[in-house]
Design a protein around this motif. Structure first.
Motif, mmCIF file in Angstrom:
data_model
loop_
_atom_site.group_PDB
_atom_site.id
_atom_site.type_symbol
_atom_site.label_atom_id
_atom_site.label_comp_id
_atom_site.label_asym_id
_atom_site.label_seq_id
_atom_site.Cartn_x
_atom_site.Cartn_y
_atom_site.Cartn_z
ATOM 1 N N SER A 207 44.651 -13.962 5.333
ATOM 2 C CA SER A 207 44.657 -15.007 5.985
ATOM 3 C C SER A 207 44.330 -14.789 7.464
ATOM 4 O O SER A 207 44.739 -14.091 8.243
ATOM 5 N N MET A 211 42.978 -19.882 7.625
ATOM 6 C CA MET A 211 42.156 -20.012 6.161
ATOM 7 C C MET A 211 42.887 -18.717 5.361
ATOM 8 O O MET A 211 42.613 -17.511 5.737
ATOM 9 N N ASP A 213 43.100 -16.651 1.657
ATOM 10 C CA ASP A 213 42.516 -16.558 0.213
ATOM 11 C C ASP A 213 43.367 -16.688 -0.740
ATOM 12 O O ASP A 213 44.529 -16.816 -0.565
ATOM 13 N N ASP A 214 43.019 -16.918 -2.069
ATOM 14 C CA ASP A 214 43.900 -17.141 -3.327
ATOM 15 C C ASP A 214 45.162 -16.062 -3.364
ATOM 16 O O ASP A 214 46.193 -16.292 -3.813
ATOM 17 N N CYS A 217 47.716 -16.764 -0.873
ATOM 18 C CA CYS A 217 48.626 -17.911 -1.210
ATOM 19 C C CYS A 217 49.823 -17.421 -2.512
ATOM 20 O O CYS A 217 50.763 -17.842 -2.346
ATOM 21 N N ARG A 218 49.109 -16.723 -3.221
ATOM 22 C CA ARG A 218 49.970 -16.123 -4.377
ATOM 23 C C ARG A 218 51.129 -15.366 -3.832
ATOM 24 O O ARG A 218 52.181 -15.369 -4.357
ATOM 25 N N LYS A 254 49.108 -27.796 -1.409
ATOM 26 C CA LYS A 254 47.968 -27.269 -0.952
ATOM 27 C C LYS A 254 47.523 -25.842 -1.542
ATOM 28 O O LYS A 254 46.543 -25.470 -2.186
ATOM 29 N N ASN A 255 48.602 -25.047 -1.426
ATOM 30 C CA ASN A 255 48.631 -23.891 -2.156
ATOM 31 C C ASN A 255 48.440 -23.651 -3.480
ATOM 32 O O ASN A 255 47.612 -22.813 -3.950
ATOM 33 N N SER A 257 47.057 -25.810 -5.313
ATOM 34 C CA SER A 257 45.941 -26.361 -5.793
ATOM 35 C C SER A 257 44.832 -25.420 -5.684
ATOM 36 O O SER A 257 43.922 -25.427 -6.333
ATOM 37 N N GLN A 258 45.166 -24.396 -4.853
ATOM 38 C CA GLN A 258 43.917 -23.051 -4.985
ATOM 39 C C GLN A 258 44.409 -22.177 -6.065
ATOM 40 O O GLN A 258 43.582 -21.334 -6.244
ATOM 41 N N MET A 259 45.196 -22.195 -6.565
ATOM 42 C CA MET A 259 45.455 -21.477 -7.898
ATOM 43 C C MET A 259 45.255 -22.036 -9.234
ATOM 44 O O MET A 259 45.099 -23.247 -9.489
ATOM 45 N N LYS A 260 44.842 -21.040 -10.229
ATOM 46 C CA LYS A 260 44.607 -21.692 -11.551
ATOM 47 C C LYS A 260 45.816 -21.478 -12.136
ATOM 48 O O LYS A 260 46.998 -21.269 -11.678
#
Length: 287
Positions: A207, A211, A213-214, A217-218, A254-255, A257-260
């Motif tokens: 981070s 910003m 990355d995935d 966030c995970r 938002k977090n 939404s960045q995940m599969k």
């Protein structure tokens, strides 16, 4: 009998239902029956449902499929609606080379279940899920025991909370700087959860300049859910640790939404593993 219209795709359904909860202003992993495993269980076996399934159900209690209820001579109340839950089945991969070692993957199977209170059957395990859990005052001892087992160094100092993977140290401000004891332990267990990643093979991510990355966030999601599980296990009130603001809810939307879709289920699995490590619990997969 009302049931879901069609059998959903597991990952997509799980992801959509959690996202819907956040859209309604609810943080699913802070629900009382989510953080207390004994609150959602199989009517047949009395075993607790997995974290993932606890998040997908609306109430504490015992659950069974329509066929299980019918086999016991029971019936589902008119108008009652079942919900899909998912159970993991280990499947052996087909070998291309006979000399290869056996390898496995997990297949999610969907089942429509009903709360036993929506049937004419009597609960079998009410003592497990009804009533409140008395607070356990040994939260700090749990952390100390974990640090002693793993070698993690903890500092109760400074003005910020963080875990450093490079030095394997974590810091939280002094308990007296928090508005409540519960807020302190929520922060502490969040950072302790981060430290389990080094031991369980998780990747932390990056981070920078706001910003993330995935992977970052995970990891934050795993730490958030793990902290809620720890507080629930200790009987501490997790509802008081949720920041009831639009900004907080929005940040998790938002977090996610960045995940599969498949990544949320994995985050739940990793949070359960982290929780087990913190409390030194060795158990097989739950239903």
């Amino acid at each position: 009998m009302a049931t879901p219209e069609s059998r959903p795709k597991p990952a997509e359904d799980i992801f959509a239902r959690i996202s819907d909860e956040l859209a309604k202003g609810t943080v699913p992993w802070h629900k009382p029956w989510v953080v207390r495993p004994e609150c959602v269980l199989s009517y047949d076996s009395g075993k607790a449902y997995s974290l993932r399934n606890r998040m997908l159900l609306s109430f504490a209690g015992e659950y069974a499929t329509f066929n299980q209820i019918k086999k016991l001579g029971g019936s589902v109340n008119k108008g009652a609606k079942g919900k899909w839950v998912y159970f993991s089945k280990e499947v052996k991969r087909k070998k291309e080379d006979p000399d290869e070692k056996d390898s496995f993957y997990h297949l999610l199977k969907a089942y429509c279940v009903f709360n036993i209170c929506d049937t004419n059957l009597e609960p079998k395990w009410p003592e497990k899920w009804s009533g409140e859990k008395a607070p356990d005052c040994n939260a700090m001892q749990v952390v100390r025991d974990y640090c002693e087992r793993t070698g993690v160094v903890i500092h109760e100092a400074g003005a910020s909370a963080f875990y450093s993977p490079s030095s394997d140290e974590l810091q939280v401000p002094n308990i007296n700087t928090f508005e409540s004891e519960v807020e302190f332990y929520s922060t502490l267990f969040h950072e302790v959860a981060h430290s389990t990643g080094k031991r369980l093979g998780r990747q932390y991510g990056v981070s920078m300049l706001g910003m993330a990355d995935d992977k970052y966030c995970r990891e934050e999601l795993v730490a958030e859910i793990t902290a809620a599980l720890c507080l629930g296990h200790l009987g501490l009130d997790t509802e008081d640790t949720v920041i009831n603001s639009a900004a907080y809810i929005s940040s998790w939307q938002k977090n996610l939404s960045q995940m599969k879709p498949t990544e949320f289920g994995d985050a739940c699995y990793q949070a359960q593993r982290a929780f087990n490590l913190i409390f030194n619990i060795n158990e097989t997969n739950k239903e």
